[in-house]
Design an enzyme around this catalytic site. Structure first.
Site, short mmCIF file in Angstrom:
data_model
loop_
_atom_site.label_atom_id
_atom_site.label_comp_id
_atom_site.label_asym_id
_atom_site.label_seq_id
_atom_site.Cartn_x
_atom_site.Cartn_y
_atom_site.Cartn_z
N ASP A 171 -37.20 8.61 38.67
CA ASP A 171 -37.02 7.18 38.89
C ASP A 171 -35.97 6.69 37.89
O ASP A 171 -35.32 7.48 37.19
CB ASP A 171 -38.36 6.42 38.80
CG ASP A 171 -38.93 6.34 37.39
OD1 ASP A 171 -38.34 6.95 36.46
OD2 ASP A 171 -39.98 5.69 37.22
N HIS A 172 -35.78 5.37 37.82
CA HIS A 172 -34.75 4.79 36.94
C HIS A 172 -35.01 5.11 35.47
O HIS A 172 -34.07 5.17 34.67
CB HIS A 172 -34.69 3.27 37.15
CG HIS A 172 -36.03 2.62 36.94
ND1 HIS A 172 -37.03 2.68 37.90
CD2 HIS A 172 -36.56 1.94 35.89
CE1 HIS A 172 -38.10 2.05 37.44
NE2 HIS A 172 -37.84 1.60 36.23
N CYS A 203 -39.93 10.83 34.98
CA CYS A 203 -40.04 9.37 34.98
C CYS A 203 -40.25 8.95 33.53
O CYS A 203 -40.01 9.75 32.62
CB CYS A 203 -41.12 8.85 35.94
SG CYS A 203 -42.83 9.21 35.52
N GLY A 218 -43.58 10.73 32.91
CA GLY A 218 -43.83 11.94 33.70
C GLY A 218 -45.14 11.90 34.45
O GLY A 218 -45.42 12.77 35.28
N GLY A 272 -46.65 9.26 36.46
CA GLY A 272 -46.68 8.72 37.83
C GLY A 272 -46.01 9.64 38.84
O GLY A 272 -46.54 9.89 39.93
N HIS A 288 -50.69 30.60 34.12
CA HIS A 288 -52.04 30.35 34.63
C HIS A 288 -52.05 29.59 35.94
O HIS A 288 -52.97 29.77 36.75
CB HIS A 288 -52.84 29.54 33.60
CG HIS A 288 -53.23 30.33 32.39
ND1 HIS A 288 -54.27 29.98 31.56
CD2 HIS A 288 -52.70 31.48 31.87
CE1 HIS A 288 -54.38 30.87 30.58
NE2 HIS A 288 -53.44 31.78 30.74
N HIS A 292 -56.24 34.35 37.77
CA HIS A 292 -55.61 33.05 37.99
C HIS A 292 -55.23 32.85 39.45
O HIS A 292 -55.16 31.71 39.92
CB HIS A 292 -54.37 32.92 37.11
CG HIS A 292 -54.66 33.08 35.65
ND1 HIS A 292 -55.46 32.21 34.95
CD2 HIS A 292 -54.30 34.05 34.77
CE1 HIS A 292 -55.56 32.61 33.70
NE2 HIS A 292 -54.87 33.73 33.56
#
Ligand code: RB5
Length: 153
Positions: free
Chosen positions: A11-12, A68, A71, A73, A101, A136
């Site tokens: 995003d911005h 973002c 990070g 959202g 993992h 894993h």
């Protein structure tokens, strides 16, 4: 499509770090797909997380980088889709473990929270660390097929 295209979206609030990481990826010889945003005009981070999910689904990209402000959202948005395993990383150890993992296919950063040198190194580690498989793999398989909520015990 080339064999390994790395998509980037922000995003911005993540443009500066997205641009720096795109430059780094090109310097390393990776094919890059920039999904925007391209200006400082305010946008909604879910739209860019969704763009990443679409690019992975239709094969335009094999791995991705999301940015973002925090990070958070944009990684939540991308992780709405079962084929996305986006890991929000603030350090190099997380970048390694999300590959070993969790077989993460997307790394997410918060431009307001991480320094460029740590982000660059985390990206290198993310790109070069293999999935450890074994126990894993069973857990990662479950991530791709969650039960309907009423049947969760
Ligand atoms: C935008 O101001 C900001 O809310 C966004 O970049 C992100 O941090 C949301 O999780």
């Amino acid at each position: 499509m080339s064999d390994d295209v790395i998509a980037l979206a922000s995003d911005h609030a993540g443009i500066a770090l997205k641009t720096a990481l795109a430059d780094e990826l090109k310097r390393l010889g990776h094919a890059v797909l920039d999904l925007g945003t391209d200006t400082s005009a305010s946008v909604d981070y879910p739209d860019y997380g969704f763009r990443m999910a679409a690019a992975l689904a239709d094969g335009r990209a094999t791995r991705g980088v999301l940015v973002c402000g925090t990070g958070i959202g944009i990684s939540i948005a991308a992780n709405r889709y079962a084929w996305v395993r986006a890991a929000l990383c603030h350090d190099v150890t997380s970048a390694r473990l999300c590959r070993e993992h969790n077989d993460a296919n997307v790394i997410a950063f918060g431009e307001r929270l991480i320094g460029i040198e740590v982000a660059r190194e985390a990206l290198h580690v993310f790109l070069t660390t293999p999935f450890a498989g074994d126990r894993h793999a069973r857990r990662v398989d479950k991530l791709g097929a969650p039960p309907q909520a009423p049947s969760v015990s």
